[in-house]
Design an enzyme around this catalytic site. Structure first.
Site, PDB file in Angstrom:
ATOM      1  N   GLU A   1     -43.371 -28.739 -21.610  1.00  0.00           N
ATOM      2  CA  GLU A   1     -44.463 -28.261 -22.279  1.00  0.00           C
ATOM      3  C   GLU A   1     -45.499 -27.351 -21.326  1.00  0.00           C
ATOM      4  OE1 GLU A   1     -46.060 -31.106 -25.064  1.00  0.00           O
ATOM      5  OE2 GLU A   1     -44.248 -32.268 -25.334  1.00  0.00           O
TER       6      GLU A   1
HETATM    7  N1  CAA Z   1     -54.561 -21.795 -28.707  1.00  0.00           N
HETATM    8  C1  CAA Z   1     -54.779 -20.846 -29.853  1.00  0.00           C
HETATM    9  N2  CAA Z   1     -54.123 -19.564 -29.739  1.00  0.00           N
HETATM   10  C2  CAA Z   1     -53.501 -18.983 -28.413  1.00  0.00           C
HETATM   11  C3  CAA Z   1     -53.365 -20.005 -27.327  1.00  0.00           C
HETATM   12  C4  CAA Z   1     -53.801 -21.426 -27.721  1.00  0.00           C
HETATM   13  N3  CAA Z   1     -53.578 -22.307 -26.710  1.00  0.00           N
HETATM   14  N4  CAA Z   1     -52.486 -19.404 -26.439  1.00  0.00           N
HETATM   15  C5  CAA Z   1     -52.270 -18.328 -26.764  1.00  0.00           C
HETATM   16  N5  CAA Z   1     -52.827 -17.917 -28.072  1.00  0.00           N
HETATM   17  C6  CAA Z   1     -52.721 -16.562 -28.496  1.00  0.00           C
HETATM   18  C7  CAA Z   1     -53.692 -15.567 -27.833  1.00  0.00           C
HETATM   19  O1  CAA Z   1     -55.060 -15.850 -28.169  1.00  0.00           O
HETATM   20  C8  CAA Z   1     -53.155 -14.296 -28.390  1.00  0.00           C
HETATM   21  O2  CAA Z   1     -53.531 -14.083 -29.747  1.00  0.00           O
HETATM   22  P1  CAA Z   1     -54.171 -12.525 -29.998  1.00  0.00           P
HETATM   23  O3  CAA Z   1     -52.956 -11.698 -29.757  1.00  0.00           O
HETATM   24  O4  CAA Z   1     -54.624 -12.654 -31.500  1.00  0.00           O
HETATM   25  O5  CAA Z   1     -55.417 -12.256 -28.833  1.00  0.00           O
HETATM   26  C9  CAA Z   1     -51.556 -14.800 -28.765  1.00  0.00           C
HETATM   27  O6  CAA Z   1     -51.474 -16.105 -28.907  1.00  0.00           O
HETATM   28  C10 CAA Z   1     -50.924 -14.354 -27.420  1.00  0.00           C
HETATM   29  O7  CAA Z   1     -51.273 -14.849 -26.154  1.00  0.00           O
HETATM   30  P2  CAA Z   1     -50.697 -14.490 -24.827  1.00  0.00           P
HETATM   31  O8  CAA Z   1     -51.069 -13.021 -24.785  1.00  0.00           O
HETATM   32  O9  CAA Z   1     -51.766 -15.297 -23.732  1.00  0.00           O
HETATM   33  O10 CAA Z   1     -49.548 -14.949 -24.796  1.00  0.00           O
HETATM   34  P3  CAA Z   1     -48.481 -14.844 -23.770  1.00  0.00           P
HETATM   35  O11 CAA Z   1     -47.054 -14.153 -24.503  1.00  0.00           O
HETATM   36  O12 CAA Z   1     -48.638 -13.991 -22.505  1.00  0.00           O
HETATM   37  O13 CAA Z   1     -47.956 -16.207 -23.405  1.00  0.00           O
HETATM   38  C11 CAA Z   1     -48.132 -18.327 -22.021  1.00  0.00           C
HETATM   39  C12 CAA Z   1     -48.852 -17.135 -22.685  1.00  0.00           C
HETATM   40  C13 CAA Z   1     -49.198 -19.259 -21.810  1.00  0.00           C
HETATM   41  C14 CAA Z   1     -47.277 -18.194 -21.040  1.00  0.00           C
HETATM   42  C15 CAA Z   1     -47.293 -18.949 -23.100  1.00  0.00           C
HETATM   43  O14 CAA Z   1     -46.327 -18.160 -23.465  1.00  0.00           O
HETATM   44  C16 CAA Z   1     -46.966 -20.459 -23.069  1.00  0.00           C
HETATM   45  O15 CAA Z   1     -47.668 -21.469 -22.972  1.00  0.00           O
HETATM   46  N6  CAA Z   1     -45.734 -20.741 -22.644  1.00  0.00           N
HETATM   47  C17 CAA Z   1     -45.162 -21.745 -22.052  1.00  0.00           C
HETATM   48  C18 CAA Z   1     -44.465 -22.553 -23.249  1.00  0.00           C
HETATM   49  C19 CAA Z   1     -44.059 -23.602 -23.398  1.00  0.00           C
HETATM   50  O16 CAA Z   1     -45.141 -24.624 -22.991  1.00  0.00           O
HETATM   51  N7  CAA Z   1     -43.044 -24.328 -23.428  1.00  0.00           N
HETATM   52  C20 CAA Z   1     -42.439 -25.548 -23.842  1.00  0.00           C
HETATM   53  C21 CAA Z   1     -41.703 -25.814 -24.872  1.00  0.00           C
HETATM   54  S1  CAA Z   1     -41.833 -27.405 -25.520  1.00  0.00           S
HETATM   55  C22 CAA Z   1     -41.027 -28.328 -24.408  1.00  0.00           C
HETATM   56  O17 CAA Z   1     -40.997 -28.430 -23.163  1.00  0.00           O
HETATM   57  C23 CAA Z   1     -39.809 -29.130 -24.834  1.00  0.00           C
HETATM   58  C24 CAA Z   1     -39.980 -30.448 -25.508  1.00  0.00           C
HETATM   59  O18 CAA Z   1     -39.472 -30.784 -26.745  1.00  0.00           O
HETATM   60  C25 CAA Z   1     -40.751 -31.451 -24.961  1.00  0.00           C
END
Ligand code: CAA
Length: 378
Positions: free
Chosen positions: A363
């Protein structure tokens, strides 16, 4: 600032403690050893309202607040981190996005089964080439007029092998980047949807983690979740809730290992005195306790902000970062303090240390949490 729990919150915590003591902790080692999913305990958790804690009663939820939910995950994870993550994935990453973004028809169709625990939920974002870079996903959904056609695959899906309902992110328009991602609700058994591989893991062995494959899966139009192109937002906001849950799981592991170590230190004698009489060890316990209490404050503060509808993305990331690193710190020390006994499976700290590691990874890794936190600074 009010640091007191309400009567209702105290009752929920007590219920989670009793459930953990009777239905979870005694079996955790056995489930871990056999890598067997604790279905009976999950069904019982459902009957107690724990599979639908922070959701309103009119959809079958328990009508509790987020802190009650977080404390439940924390208490259960003291006894079994696998059971903790099963419930949190189900609630935060499947029921929550359906409740938040679903149409009334979707809520009526899916929530009663999910919130009662009769159905189990999962969430599909991660792919072989899209882990931390979640926006790089390649699973494709094509509009075929009267349905969507989904092709692709997901990996590392918690609850995958046992889930009935899945929230899946797919690319509907690659040229639009994160705004080309759309969320869908899929059901187990849809033709072309297969769950081929169960992973063998270092820890949380009783929770199943699987791949998902989609080969020409026809998804009805009414299963689109939210709006076209808003799937990344669905995923990120769900993960904001999920990260609180993982922080709670990590905190529970840390507290569980700490409690075990206190008991062990009182009873274990070396060089003619019990371990707690050695100041070097007692001081380390003081450090551990301080970190655990600080972790809990960060987590409860982030949870309180969510409850009050305030922005909590950064606070959830801080809580997950600190709670998961605390879990690793405390469990590593706990094993060390148990000496040789800490390394064998007769004592739970061995399992707790293995379980703790994933909280720094799933996550969103600790590095992703730092991206979120530092991104808010500048
Ligand atoms: N809430 C609302 N909007 C959000 C947000 C949030 N928390 N985070 C990003 N956004 C929005 C941004 O505001 C942006 O919107 P605009 O284009 O309108 O401005 C858009 O999303 C893109 O945001 P970023 O440019 O920040 O996106 P990015 O591609 O650079 O990614 C990141 C950012 C934080 C690295 C994200 O990709 C991330 O969280 N990565 C990790 C993913 C993750 O947690 N994976 C786990 C999956 S689940 C799991 O583990 C398995 C399971 O089953 C338990």
């Amino acid at each position: 600032m009010n640091f007191n729990l309400t009567k209702e919150q105290e009752m929920v915590r007590k219920l989670a403690q009793t459930f953990t003591a009777n239905e979870v902790a005694p079996y955790a080692a056995e489930w871990d050893e056999a890598a067997s999913f604790p279905m009976e305990a999950i069904r019982k958790a459902g009957k107690l309202g724990m599979m639908g804690m922070p959701f309103p009663r009119n959809y079958g939820g328990a009508g509790a607040d987020y802190l009650s939910y977080i404390m439940t995950i924390e208490e259960i994870s003291k006894g079994c981190a696998s059971t903790g993550v099963i419930i949190q994935t189900h609630c935060a990453l499947c029921a929550w996005p359906i409740f938040t973004y679903g149409t009334e028809a979707q809520k009526e169709k899916y929530l009663p089964g999910l919130l009662s625990g009769e159905k189990i939920g999962a969430f599909g974002l991660t792919e072989p080439n899209a882990g931390s870079d979640a926006a790089g996903l390649q699973t494709k959904a094509v509009d075929k007029g009267d349905h969507w056609l989904i092709n692709g695959s997901k990996i590392f899906i918690s609850n995958g092998a046992v889930a009935d309902v899945f929230v899946i992110m797919a690319m509907t328009d690659k040229s639009k980047g994160t705004k080309g991602i759309t969320a869908f609700i899929l059901e187990r058994g849809m033709p072309g949807f297969t769950i081929p591989k169960k992973e063998k893991k270092m820890g949380i062995s009783a929770s199943v983690t699987t791949e998902l494959h989609f080969e020409n899966v026809k998804v009805p139009k009414e299963n689109l979740l939210g709006q076209i192109g808003k799937g990344f937002k669905v995923a990120m906001t769900s993960l904001d809730v999920g990260r609180l849950g993982i922080a709670a799981q990590a905190l529970g592991i840390a507290q569980g290992a700490f409690d075990q170590t206190v008991d062990y230190m009182k009873s274990r004698k070396q060089f003619g005195r019990s371990l707690n009489k050695f100041q070097a060890l007692a001081f380390e316990m003081a450090d551990m306790k301080t970190r655990i209490d600080a972790a809990r404050l960060l987590l409860y503060k982030a949870t309180d902000r969510r409850e009050r509808g305030l922005p909590s993305t950064v606070e959830a990331a801080q809580a997950k970062l600190f709670c998961s690193e605390t879990a690793m710190y405390v469990t590593t020390k706990a094993v060390q303090f148990h000496g040789g006994y800490g390394y064998i499976k007769d004592y739970p700290v061995e399992r707790m240390m293995r379980d703790a590691k994933i909280t720094e990874i799933y996550e969103g890794t600790s590095e992703v949490m730092k991206m979120v936190i530092s991104g808010s600074l500048f």
